[in-house]
Design an enzyme around this catalytic site. Structure first.
Site, PDB file in Angstrom:
ATOM      1  N   PRO A  12     -31.072  -2.806   4.205  1.00  0.00           N
ATOM      2  CA  PRO A  12     -31.145  -3.410   2.872  1.00  0.00           C
ATOM      3  C   PRO A  12     -30.013  -3.054   1.912  1.00  0.00           C
ATOM      4  CG  PRO A  12     -32.629  -1.549   3.008  1.00  0.00           C
ATOM      5  CD  PRO A  12     -32.040  -1.704   4.376  1.00  0.00           C
ATOM      6  N   ASP A  35     -21.695 -10.482   6.889  1.00  0.00           N
ATOM      7  CA  ASP A  35     -22.256 -11.293   5.812  1.00  0.00           C
ATOM      8  C   ASP A  35     -21.982 -10.681   4.444  1.00  0.00           C
ATOM      9  OD1 ASP A  35     -23.278 -13.314   7.319  1.00  0.00           O
ATOM     10  OD2 ASP A  35     -25.329 -12.557   7.377  1.00  0.00           O
ATOM     11  N   LYS A  57     -22.009 -16.309   2.764  1.00  0.00           N
ATOM     12  CA  LYS A  57     -22.216 -17.522   1.977  1.00  0.00           C
ATOM     13  C   LYS A  57     -22.377 -17.145   0.512  1.00  0.00           C
ATOM     14  CE  LYS A  57     -24.258 -20.203   5.736  1.00  0.00           C
ATOM     15  NZ  LYS A  57     -23.661 -19.331   6.758  1.00  0.00           N
ATOM     16  N   GLY A  88     -27.060  -8.294   6.739  1.00  0.00           N
ATOM     17  CA  GLY A  88     -27.926  -7.520   5.855  1.00  0.00           C
ATOM     18  C   GLY A  88     -29.356  -7.599   6.347  1.00  0.00           C
ATOM     19  N   GLY A  89     -30.122  -6.518   6.180  1.00  0.00           N
ATOM     20  CA  GLY A  89     -31.523  -6.516   6.587  1.00  0.00           C
ATOM     21  C   GLY A  89     -31.670  -6.498   8.092  1.00  0.00           C
ATOM     22  N   ASP A  90     -32.523  -7.394   8.610  1.00  0.00           N
ATOM     23  CA  ASP A  90     -32.779  -7.510  10.036  1.00  0.00           C
ATOM     24  C   ASP A  90     -32.329  -8.883  10.517  1.00  0.00           C
ATOM     25  OD1 ASP A  90     -34.604  -6.339  12.441  1.00  0.00           O
ATOM     26  OD2 ASP A  90     -34.820  -8.517  12.309  1.00  0.00           O
ATOM     27  N   THR A 118     -35.620  -4.472   7.148  1.00  0.00           N
ATOM     28  CA  THR A 118     -35.568  -5.686   6.347  1.00  0.00           C
ATOM     29  C   THR A 118     -35.788  -5.356   4.868  1.00  0.00           C
ATOM     30  OG1 THR A 118     -36.392  -7.949   6.166  1.00  0.00           O
ATOM     31  CG2 THR A 118     -38.038  -6.235   6.584  1.00  0.00           C
ATOM     32  N   ALA A 119     -35.328  -6.238   3.990  1.00  0.00           N
ATOM     33  CA  ALA A 119     -35.332  -5.975   2.557  1.00  0.00           C
ATOM     34  C   ALA A 119     -36.716  -5.650   2.016  1.00  0.00           C
ATOM     35  CB  ALA A 119     -34.744  -7.167   1.810  1.00  0.00           C
ATOM     36  N   MET A 170     -34.734 -14.610  -1.332  1.00  0.00           N
ATOM     37  CA  MET A 170     -33.867 -15.703  -1.816  1.00  0.00           C
ATOM     38  C   MET A 170     -34.645 -16.680  -2.717  1.00  0.00           C
ATOM     39  SD  MET A 170     -32.048 -16.394   1.885  1.00  0.00           S
ATOM     40  CE  MET A 170     -33.647 -16.393   2.721  1.00  0.00           C
ATOM     41  N   GLY A 199     -31.827  -3.839  -4.176  1.00  0.00           N
ATOM     42  CA  GLY A 199     -32.709  -2.760  -3.749  1.00  0.00           C
ATOM     43  C   GLY A 199     -32.064  -1.771  -2.802  1.00  0.00           C
TER      44      GLY A 199
END
Length: 253
Positions: A12, A35, A57, A88-90, A118-119, A170, A199
């Protein structure tokens, strides 16, 4: 030499939350495709000898399509390179890792998936919001706030009926639709909400509010990223845990 692709979750944001396996793959990489949400501290771990591709993106800015990213991974692997696709995350939680894995498999490219925090899990821990808690939430639903066609996730009745914690990824730009959809489906206007900005990072901010004020709070955060939304009674535990922690520190002092 045959190429190989590792789809790696960077977690995260906090570099210390990177897994040992993820770090090892990163250190072995000859090509890294990363990313926008990957933190600077993690990017600094990429070997200087590795070729880097920024495919993040960004709203309103030109960026590679997912199809182009898929082709890039295949092309680099066909060059015989050890490729890390850093996300980022998973990779398999709203990370399009499944699409990339399918593309690699169809091209006959060997690959692996290295999971990341994950976040939802990272932000819950970093903000002292347990996503499940006996008597408050026996389930957690992870929801994307933004669909491929630009619309918003819509089965509001099912989300409200579940009665557990809701975590929207998102969802900032869709906050008004999320608020309206949940209220129309019977969610309580005073349902606790936490908006978590960046976070687990040094930039982390937490804004707590309620469902009926979600769109207003989101408007104040316009332009900030990433923002995770946590909705549910568990949000109230944050204040309680912080208060008890302060009391404990005072007793120690």
């Amino acid at each position: 030499m045959d190429g190989f692709v590792a789809l790696v979750g960077a977690g995260p944001g906090d570099a210390e939350l990177l897994t040992v396996k993820a770090l090892r793959r990163l250190q072995q990489a000859e090509v890294v495709v990363f990313d926008r949400l990957v933190g600077e501290e993690i990017l600094a771990l990429i070997p200087a000898s590795a070729e880097q591709f920024d495919v993040g993106k960004r709203c309103g800015a030109p960026s590679l399509s997912q199809g182009a990213i898929n082709r890039l991974l295949v092309q680099q692997a066909l060059r015989g390179k050890r490729v890390v696709r850093l996300k980022g995350g998973d990779p398999f939680v709203f990370g399009r890792g499944g699409e990339e894995a399918l593309s690699l498999a169809e091209a006959g490219i060997p690959y692996e998936v290295v999971p990341g925090i994950t976040a939802a899990l990272g932000c819950g821990a970093a903000t002292q919001i347990p996503l499940t808690h006996r008597g408050l939430a026996r389930s957690v639903t992870l929801v994307t706030g933004h669909l491929q066609d630009g619309s918003c996730f819509a089965p509001w009745q099912a989300l409200v009926k579940g009665g557990g914690t809701l975590v929207f990824y998102m969802g900032l730009e869709q906050a008004a639709r999320i608020e309206q959809g949940l209220l129309a489906a019977g969610a309580a206007p005073d349902l606790p909400v936490a908006l978590v900005v960046a976070g687990t990072s040094a930039r982390q901010q937490v804004i707590t509010s309620c469902l009926s004020a979600l769109s207003q709070q989101a408007l104040a955060l316009k332009g900030q990223s990433p923002v995770l939304m946590i909705l549910g009674e568990v949000v109230m535990l944050r204040e309680q845990l912080q208060r008890l922690a302060v009391q404990s520190w005072r007793r120690v002092a």
